[in-house]
Structure formats: structure tokens, C-alpha cells
Design an enzyme around this catalytic site. Structure first.
Site, PDB file in Angstrom:
ATOM      1  N   LYS A  73       0.386  10.490  -5.223  1.00 24.01           N
ATOM      2  CA  LYS A  73       1.369   9.204  -5.522  1.00 24.01           C
ATOM      3  C   LYS A  73       0.531   8.703  -6.758  1.00 24.01           C
ATOM      4  O   LYS A  73      -0.332   8.631  -6.767  1.00 24.01           O
ATOM      5  CB  LYS A  73       1.250   8.412  -4.478  1.00 24.01           C
TER       6      LYS A  73
ATOM      7  N   ARG B 290       3.472  -2.567   6.918  1.00 25.14           N
ATOM      8  CA  ARG B 290       3.327  -3.831   6.620  1.00 25.14           C
ATOM      9  C   ARG B 290       3.752  -4.857   7.567  1.00 25.14           C
ATOM     10  O   ARG B 290       3.973  -6.035   7.024  1.00 25.14           O
ATOM     11  CB  ARG B 290       3.826  -4.192   4.991  1.00 25.14           C
TER      12      ARG B 290
ATOM     13  N   GLU C 216       9.817   6.208   3.882  1.00 24.07           N
ATOM     14  CA  GLU C 216       8.550   5.818   3.870  1.00 24.07           C
ATOM     15  C   GLU C 216       8.756   4.483   4.484  1.00 24.07           C
ATOM     16  O   GLU C 216       8.882   3.457   3.889  1.00 24.07           O
ATOM     17  CB  GLU C 216       7.766   5.776   2.702  1.00 24.07           C
TER      18      GLU C 216
ATOM     19  N   THR D 271       1.350   2.615   3.041  1.00 24.37           N
ATOM     20  CA  THR D 271       0.545   1.716   3.078  1.00 24.37           C
ATOM     21  C   THR D 271      -0.631   2.039   3.944  1.00 24.37           C
ATOM     22  O   THR D 271      -1.130   1.269   4.856  1.00 24.37           O
ATOM     23  CB  THR D 271       0.999   0.434   3.389  1.00 24.37           C
TER      24      THR D 271
HETATM   25  C1  3PG Z   1       5.333  -0.387  -2.540  1.00 25.32           C
HETATM   26  O1  3PG Z   1       4.281   0.171  -2.108  1.00 25.32           O
HETATM   27  O2  3PG Z   1       5.694  -1.435  -2.452  1.00 25.32           O
HETATM   28  C2  3PG Z   1       6.018   0.455  -3.572  1.00 25.32           C
HETATM   29  O3  3PG Z   1       5.301   0.983  -4.554  1.00 25.32           O
HETATM   30  C3  3PG Z   1       7.396  -0.057  -3.747  1.00 25.32           C
HETATM   31  O4  3PG Z   1       7.581  -0.703  -4.884  1.00 25.32           O
HETATM   32  P1  3PG Z   1       8.715  -1.138  -5.585  1.00 25.32           P
HETATM   33  O5  3PG Z   1       9.305  -2.340  -4.398  1.00 25.32           O
HETATM   34  O6  3PG Z   1       8.495  -1.630  -6.607  1.00 25.32           O
HETATM   35  O7  3PG Z   1       9.959  -0.005  -5.447  1.00 25.32           O
END
Ligand code: 3PG
Length: 219
Positions: free
Chosen positions: A139, A56, A52, A79
Site C-alpha cells: 500500500k 476504526r 476494506e 487499519t
Molecule cells: C484511510 O485510511 O482513511 C484511507 O486512506 C482512505 O483515504 P480517503 O478517505 O482519502 O480515500
């Protein structure tokens, strides 16, 4: 080529297959497109094929395109917030998408673009709304802050049709609590690809972290 639309049920069938590929989906924040190929190769070599890439960073779409060239990898985009994100992710080569939540516009775009999507839910009501629309693989975000494994365990009895990929605050120390639940297919986490290791080009250590994550038992 015009995209082939998918129904919500077909989207969930496809996201279930992707979630079953490994216990952990790495959540990746990649700043430098030069890291895309070695990072994907390191994670796939460690046994984590579904990747994934969060939208960002300015490089994210190009990173997805590069990762799509890595044999055995299943690049996805995280995202996703808008219909345009869905379209750009699909055009870049994403084979699945992930969103922290769900809006009607986002769901319609994923269906129209034929992009398997993991929409986010954090309450029973949100999960029920997605279920009513045909989505059975969701999710759970932000997992730790929204109630953790105990919360998901409590949802399994009234909503047994729904399977989750919890993400947010998951680490090697708490991952097993989620993965042992009957309504959890896999979990997402960023710990397998820390920024410092990417910047150092320590792909061997990322493969080691991936191998540990890939070996986590599922219930
Ligand atoms: C995110 O969208 O940043 C994810 O949920 C990852 O979260 P984490 O950094 O706590 O694994």
C-alpha cells in the site's frame, strides 16, 4: 483450526490477485452493523468485490463477519496496527488485511496467521525494507500527501519489482493518474461509500458510485 502460515512471497501473490479484482478497493468506515450486508451487496453489485473495512469503529469486526456472507464479496480489514488486530481480523473472516505502515511484529503476525497483507510504505527506504523481506505488493499511504502519482511514477524505474495500491486522498478526479502507472495495481478510496449515503440507506447511489469506480481504466 490452526492457521496455515504464509510466506511473504505468497502473501504478495495473494494480495496481487485481490488488487486485480477491480481498479478500486473501497475503504469503509462502518458504524452500524446493520449496514454491513446492504453496503457489501451494493458495492459488489457495482463491480467492486474487495472491501476494506477499517478497524476504526466498535462494529468493524462484526461488519466483516456479516460481509463475509455476501456472495462475491472479498471482505478485508484495514487499519491493522498490531498482531492482535491481525488475529481478530482473520478470526472475523477477513480474507486480506491492510495497514497504513509495517512493523516486524505486524508482518510476523500476518505470516503466522496466513492473512494476505498489504503493508504500507511511503518512502523508497520503507519499500526497499519490505522488498528485502519478500513483499512485492504494498500500500502507498498517504498517497496524495506523500507525493502523489508523480512520486509513484518515480519509484517505478529503480523499484520495478514492487506494485502498489495507493490510498489516501484519492478521488474520481485523480484516480486515473495513479491507475495509468505501470506499478499500480489498484487504488483505495472512501468516496464510494460516503457516510451520508450509508445513513440514508441509499444503496442504489452507492452501487452507482461503485459502477463508475469499477469502470476506471487501468494502465
Ligand atoms: C484511510 O485510511 O482513511 C484511507 O486512506 C482512505 O483515504 P480517503 O478517505 O482519502 O480515500
Amino acid at each position: 483450526m490452526a492457521p496455515a502460515p504464509l510466506t511473504a512471497a505468497e502473501i504478495s501473490r495473494r494480495t496481487e490477485d485481490i488488487c486485480r479484482a477491480a481498479p478500486i478497493v473501497p475503504v469503509l468506515i462502518v458504524e452500524d452493523v446493520a449496514h454491513a450486508r446492504p453496503l457489501a451487496e451494493a458495492l459488489v453489485a457495482g463491480g467492486l468485490p474487495a472491501l476494506e473495512v477499517t478497524l476504526r469503529t466498535p462494529a468493524a469486526l462484526e461488519v466483516i463477519s456479516e460481509m463475509a456472507k455476501v456472495p462475491g464479496g472479498i471482505p478485508g480489514a484495514g487499519t491493522l496496527l498490531t498482531p492482535d488486530d491481525v488475529k481478530r481480523a482473520r478470526d472475523a473472516g477477513a480474507r486480506f488485511g491492510v495497514s497504513p505502515g509495517a512493523s516486524e511484529a505486524l508482518l510476523e503476525a500476518a505470516e503466522a496467521e496466513g492473512l494476505p497483507l498489504l503493508p504500507g510504505a511511503a518512502t523508497a527506504t520503507e519499500a526497499m525494507a519490505l522488498l528485502a523481506r519478500g513483499y512485492t505488493v504494498l500500500k502507498f499511504f498517504p498517497a496524495e500527501a506523500a507525493g502523489g502519482a508523480a512520486f509513484l511514477k518515480a519509484l517505478a524505474s529503480p523499484l520495478p519489482q514492487i506494485r502498489f495500491c495507493p490510498t489516501g486522498g484519492i478521488s474520481p478526479t485523480n484516480a486515473e493518474a495513479y491507475l495509468s502507472l505501470p506499478n499500480v495495481l489498484c487504488a483505495g478510496g472512501s468516496w464510494v461509500a460516503p457516510k451520508a449515503l450509508m445513513e440514508a440507506g441509499d444503496w442504489a447511489e452507492i452501487t452507482r458510485l461503485a459502477r463508475e469506480a469499477a469502470a476506471l481504466p487501468r494502465g
